[in-house]
Write a protein that holds these residues in place. Sequence first.
Motif, short mmCIF file in Angstrom:
data_model
loop_
_atom_site.label_atom_id
_atom_site.label_comp_id
_atom_site.label_asym_id
_atom_site.label_seq_id
_atom_site.Cartn_x
_atom_site.Cartn_y
_atom_site.Cartn_z
N GLN A 189 0.83 -1.20 0.00
CA GLN A 189 0.00 0.00 0.00
C GLN A 189 0.86 1.26 0.00
N ASP A 190 1.94 1.24 0.81
CA ASP A 190 2.88 2.37 0.80
C ASP A 190 3.54 2.52 -0.56
N ALA A 191 3.92 1.39 -1.15
CA ALA A 191 4.56 1.42 -2.47
C ALA A 191 3.62 2.01 -3.51
N HIS A 192 2.34 1.68 -3.40
CA HIS A 192 1.35 2.23 -4.34
C HIS A 192 1.26 3.74 -4.21
N VAL A 193 1.24 4.24 -3.00
CA VAL A 193 1.17 5.69 -2.79
C VAL A 193 2.41 6.37 -3.38
N LEU A 194 3.56 5.76 -3.18
CA LEU A 194 4.81 6.34 -3.68
C LEU A 194 4.92 6.29 -5.19
N GLY A 195 4.44 5.21 -5.79
CA GLY A 195 4.72 4.99 -7.20
C GLY A 195 3.58 5.21 -8.16
N GLN A 196 2.41 5.65 -7.67
CA GLN A 196 1.25 5.67 -8.56
C GLN A 196 1.36 6.68 -9.69
N CYS A 197 2.21 7.70 -9.56
CA CYS A 197 2.37 8.68 -10.65
C CYS A 197 3.33 8.19 -11.73
N LEU A 198 3.94 7.03 -11.53
CA LEU A 198 4.86 6.45 -12.51
C LEU A 198 4.22 5.17 -13.04
N LEU A 199 4.11 5.05 -14.34
CA LEU A 199 3.31 3.97 -14.93
C LEU A 199 3.75 2.59 -14.48
N TRP A 200 5.04 2.25 -14.66
CA TRP A 200 5.47 0.89 -14.34
C TRP A 200 5.40 0.60 -12.84
N PRO A 201 5.90 1.48 -11.96
CA PRO A 201 5.74 1.22 -10.53
C PRO A 201 4.27 1.10 -10.11
N HIS A 202 3.42 1.92 -10.69
CA HIS A 202 1.98 1.85 -10.38
C HIS A 202 1.44 0.46 -10.74
N VAL A 258 -10.88 0.05 -0.75
CA VAL A 258 -11.20 1.47 -0.94
C VAL A 258 -11.51 1.69 -2.42
N SER A 259 -12.27 2.74 -2.70
CA SER A 259 -12.61 3.06 -4.08
C SER A 259 -11.34 3.38 -4.87
N ALA A 260 -11.30 2.91 -6.11
CA ALA A 260 -10.14 3.17 -6.97
C ALA A 260 -10.04 4.63 -7.37
N PHE A 261 -11.08 5.41 -7.10
CA PHE A 261 -11.12 6.81 -7.54
C PHE A 261 -11.06 7.79 -6.37
N ARG A 262 -10.81 7.29 -5.18
CA ARG A 262 -10.88 8.13 -3.98
C ARG A 262 -9.50 8.63 -3.56
N PRO A 263 -9.27 9.94 -3.60
CA PRO A 263 -8.03 10.48 -3.02
C PRO A 263 -8.04 10.27 -1.51
N MET A 264 -6.87 10.03 -0.95
CA MET A 264 -6.77 9.76 0.48
C MET A 264 -5.63 10.56 1.09
N PRO A 265 -5.72 10.82 2.39
CA PRO A 265 -4.60 11.51 3.06
C PRO A 265 -3.32 10.68 2.93
N ILE A 266 -2.23 11.34 2.68
CA ILE A 266 -0.95 10.64 2.55
C ILE A 266 -0.43 10.32 3.94
N PRO A 267 -0.06 9.07 4.21
CA PRO A 267 0.46 8.71 5.53
C PRO A 267 1.66 9.58 5.90
N ALA A 268 1.76 9.93 7.17
CA ALA A 268 2.82 10.82 7.63
C ALA A 268 4.21 10.27 7.32
N ARG A 269 4.35 8.94 7.39
CA ARG A 269 5.67 8.35 7.16
C ARG A 269 6.13 8.49 5.71
N LEU A 270 5.18 8.79 4.80
CA LEU A 270 5.53 8.93 3.39
C LEU A 270 5.60 10.38 2.93
N LYS A 271 5.09 11.30 3.75
CA LYS A 271 5.01 12.69 3.32
C LYS A 271 6.38 13.27 3.01
N GLU A 272 7.35 12.98 3.84
CA GLU A 272 8.68 13.56 3.62
C GLU A 272 9.26 13.12 2.28
#
Length: 312
Positions: free
Chosen positions: A228-241, A290-304
Amino acid sequence: MTLKQLFYDWGGVNVSLFHAINDSSGEFLIRLAHAGNLAGDYWGMPALFCVLVLLARNSTHRNDLLAAARLRLQVRRLIAGFLFTWLGVALLKVWLDFPRPLTVLGANVHVFGTPHDLYSLPSGHTAYAALVAVVSWMLVTPVFRPLLLIFVTWVGWSRVVAGAHFPADVVAGALLGSVAGMSAHRLVQALPGEGNPAPMRRAFDHVLAQARRAHVAGQRARAFALLQDAHVLGQCLLWPHLLSHLWMLRLAFAHRDGEEMRGQLLRIALVPIGNVMGRLPLGNTGDAQVSAFRPMPIPARLKESLEEHYGG
């Protein structure tokens, strides 16, 4: 007077103008028309795609992140515009089913290349040329933009010289390609961090490696949380997503979780559309709960990590 006579035949001007252009003679003009036909061929799209990608990488290496982001955005707009153009041309050709000049005028047509007798409207070559012009418009300085208009005119003229299309087909193709390009410009949005994706890719790879180790160790809950963390980090990049969803699917299959498997298959299908269009729910954890179209708060550990990459 029918709509076809008004908007296509132009009161006979369409055929008269075709003859005036198609009767062009001279070795130089014929060679120029041959080159125009090649320049407007859809097969040029992969070459243009590669050129833009290489220019974007070069801009990133030169630390010109604004230029790199602009180039990558136009690459995605080229892909979307190409799909819009191809679909529009295919639908109109079959729906209208207008005959080619060779069918209408017979021996009075000078033809080179492969002769065609069906699906004249619109000109696919001209539509593609217009799309290229629209996509390139934002990438060149104003002094060079008239050359893009000349390029579209050249390709359209060459299709008439080749005996493949009437002038009205060329005009329709230019309009269709322009509308497709402008639609892509409006619909395809910029992605955060597009100028320099390398740092976020490294962060994604690090978290994914942790998830893989947890999976091997049989730590299902930890492995899925890391994905789930990896998805948040990589979703803007096609292959990581895509990779994050493939790993979620693998874990769901390993544990026979049918609901999660169905959810991941849906998300895998949506990944290319979301990344090309730039319409992604930032912070979404990517799981089926969770809905595939729902924006969510970014976990604090990933914000930096995200703020460092996105410049935010």
